[in-house]
Design an enzyme around this catalytic site. Sequence first.
Site: not given
Ligand code: PAP
Length: 336
Positions: A79, A82-83, A142, A302
């Site tokens: 959700s 990482t961001w 989490h 994405k």
């Molecule tokens: P995690 O819970 O395993 O750490 P998490 O970072 O929550 O993962 O989720 C990854 C999602 O955040 C991905 O989404 P998507 O599959 O729909 O593309 C990833 O692309 C997205 N994500 C990672 N970094 C960023 C960012 N800097 N800005 C926006 N979305 C991001």
Amino acid sequence: MDSLKHVEANLLSEVVSAAKNEFHDLLESLPSEIGSTSDLLYLYNGFWYAPEDLEGILAAQQHFQAQDTDIILVTTPKSGTTWLKSLVFSITNRKQYTVSDQIHPLLTTNPHGIVPFIEQIYYDNTNPDVSHIPSPRLFATHVSYTMLPESIKTTKCRIIYLCRNPKDIFVSMRHFGAKIISPTNPACQLIPVEEAFNKFCRGVTWFGPFWEQALEYCELSLENPDKVLFLKYEDLKGDIISQLKKIAVHLGCPFSLKEETEGVIDGIARMCSFEHLSNLEVNKVTGVRSLWMVDNKDFFRKGEVGDWKNHLTDSMVEQIDQVVEQKLHCSGLTFK
Ligand code: PAP
């Protein structure tokens, strides 16, 4: 002296193996089921866990001592963890590392290598020394509020909860699973997508049900806004600047007018943007890892709102809309 060390080491290994046996017995006693992510999950106190996550969080409940200045980032997997890690690190360390700084840690380290998951560090070592981490210490997790170590609840440490439209969570998790499940464990194949989706809607997913967790933190943020800030991925995508200001206020380090006019907030937004982070060498190369067996690059796909429209069938949409309506309706929690 050497023999004393030897005795100590033996004692420690006996304690560790007793704890492992105890955990193994606990697992045997719990309901289990293949989850939406195609791996075996266990139901403990109303939530589903992979065994290593459960083991880590139970150890953390025993040993983790929160400090008033700690910051705890909570998310359901996929959700925006990482961001959020990158944003909060950049905000709290902005005096030390300006974003134009060539030594900014995010340029060379994935956010997961900077902000650890509590359940992971207490799985790797049941009682790690985290006292040396400079204040404010940043941790992520989490887990549901009920499962947090007690000291997180009783100290003044701040919690930030980030949630996301469950349709996008499912799509993101499915892609992530395809990257990590079969390659790391050839015996484990991805279950069919319809089956995985059904399980997700029943809450049988990593740390699920997602709605129980979101509800807990949503209610807490209303009862005690100083303690819990509740954010949505969609709002971060919609207006990152106002959300960054909100986070900084919550953490007691609001941006000054001078910082605002000097472009500090814009700089943090740019530094942590999907486009910037995902194009850094450290987050692009195969085999570079910050967490367990996952390549850094697998945390970036994405980074969009609404990709579910490209993946879910009409009947899936109907099914999850019903779950959201039924489970979240009373809370007023909605997703764009
Ligand atoms: P995690 O819970 O395993 O750490 P998490 O970072 O929550 O993962 O989720 C990854 C999602 O955040 C991905 O989404 P998507 O599959 O729909 O593309 C990833 O692309 C997205 N994500 C990672 N970094 C960023 C960012 N800097 N800005 C926006 N979305 C991001």
